[in-house]
Design a protein around this motif. Structure first.
Motif, short mmCIF file in Angstrom:
data_model
loop_
_atom_site.label_atom_id
_atom_site.label_comp_id
_atom_site.label_asym_id
_atom_site.label_seq_id
_atom_site.Cartn_x
_atom_site.Cartn_y
_atom_site.Cartn_z
N ALA A 4 8.36 -8.77 19.56
CA ALA A 4 8.08 -7.87 20.68
C ALA A 4 6.60 -7.93 21.01
O ALA A 4 5.75 -8.04 20.13
CB ALA A 4 8.48 -6.44 20.31
N LYS A 5 6.28 -7.85 22.30
CA LYS A 5 4.87 -7.89 22.72
C LYS A 5 4.21 -6.57 22.33
O LYS A 5 4.76 -5.49 22.55
CB LYS A 5 4.75 -8.10 24.22
CG LYS A 5 4.84 -9.51 24.63
CD LYS A 5 4.38 -9.65 26.06
CE LYS A 5 4.22 -11.10 26.40
NZ LYS A 5 3.70 -11.29 27.73
N ARG A 6 3.04 -6.73 21.84
CA ARG A 6 2.27 -5.55 21.47
C ARG A 6 0.97 -5.56 22.25
O ARG A 6 0.59 -6.58 22.82
CB ARG A 6 1.96 -5.57 19.97
CG ARG A 6 3.21 -5.39 19.12
CD ARG A 6 2.88 -5.54 17.67
NE ARG A 6 2.76 -6.98 17.45
CZ ARG A 6 2.28 -7.55 16.38
NH1 ARG A 6 1.86 -6.82 15.38
NH2 ARG A 6 2.21 -8.84 16.26
N ILE A 10 -2.31 -9.03 23.99
CA ILE A 10 -2.87 -9.25 25.33
C ILE A 10 -4.34 -9.60 25.21
O ILE A 10 -5.10 -8.93 24.53
CB ILE A 10 -2.67 -8.01 26.22
CG1 ILE A 10 -1.18 -7.73 26.39
CG2 ILE A 10 -3.34 -8.22 27.57
CD1 ILE A 10 -0.87 -6.45 27.12
N VAL A 11 -4.72 -10.71 25.91
CA VAL A 11 -6.10 -11.16 25.86
C VAL A 11 -6.64 -11.19 27.29
O VAL A 11 -5.99 -11.69 28.20
CB VAL A 11 -6.18 -12.58 25.25
CG1 VAL A 11 -7.60 -13.10 25.26
CG2 VAL A 11 -5.63 -12.57 23.84
#
Length: 137
Positions: A4-6, A10-11
């Motif tokens: 899952a994206k956390r 994010i960059v």
């Protein structure tokens, strides 16, 4: 398994001068469009050349058949029975290639040169619109 994206994944990258980066991307895209257009026109020229060569080969075959038929229809004579004056070979001058080819009408020449609108042209117009927007920044 897909993770899952956390928020930690994010960059963000800080671009000092985004307008110049956009402009550079636009210029690179424009040069790519020119390369694609020239490649497309080369492919069209190759196809046209292949068709023309095939047409010429077909016509040469037809001419060869007609010459063979004409030779068979001609009366056969012995060279020994001909008078001395007629034994000499007759030299026929060939017509100049430019004289054989008819000049094309201007409308035909323009129709042959006019490229068919491709998706590349559409893309190029979109790039020009983007360029106009960048100039306004």
């Amino acid at each position: 398994m897909k993770a899952a994206k956390r928020e930690n994944d994010i960059v963000y990258v800080n671009i000092e001068d985004p307008v110049s980066v956009r402009r550079d991307i636009l210029e690179a895209s424009k040069s790519l469009v020119h390369v694609l257009k020239s490649d497309s026109s080369l492919k069209e020229l190759r196809t046209a050349k292949q068709k023309a060569v095939e047409t010429v080969r077909t016509r040469i075959g037809e001419i060869t058949e007609l010459v063979n038929e004409a030779r068979q229809l001609m009366p056969h004579m012995d060279a020994a029975h001909l008078p001395a004056e007629e034994k000499r070979p007759v030299v026929v001058k060939a017509a100049k290639p430019a004289a054989r080819e008819g000049k094309q009408k201007p409308a035909q020449a323009a129709a042959q040169r006019a490229p068919i609108e491709h998706h590349i042209d559409k893309f190029e117009r979109e790039l020009q619109d983007i360029e106009k927007k960048l100039k306004s920044l």
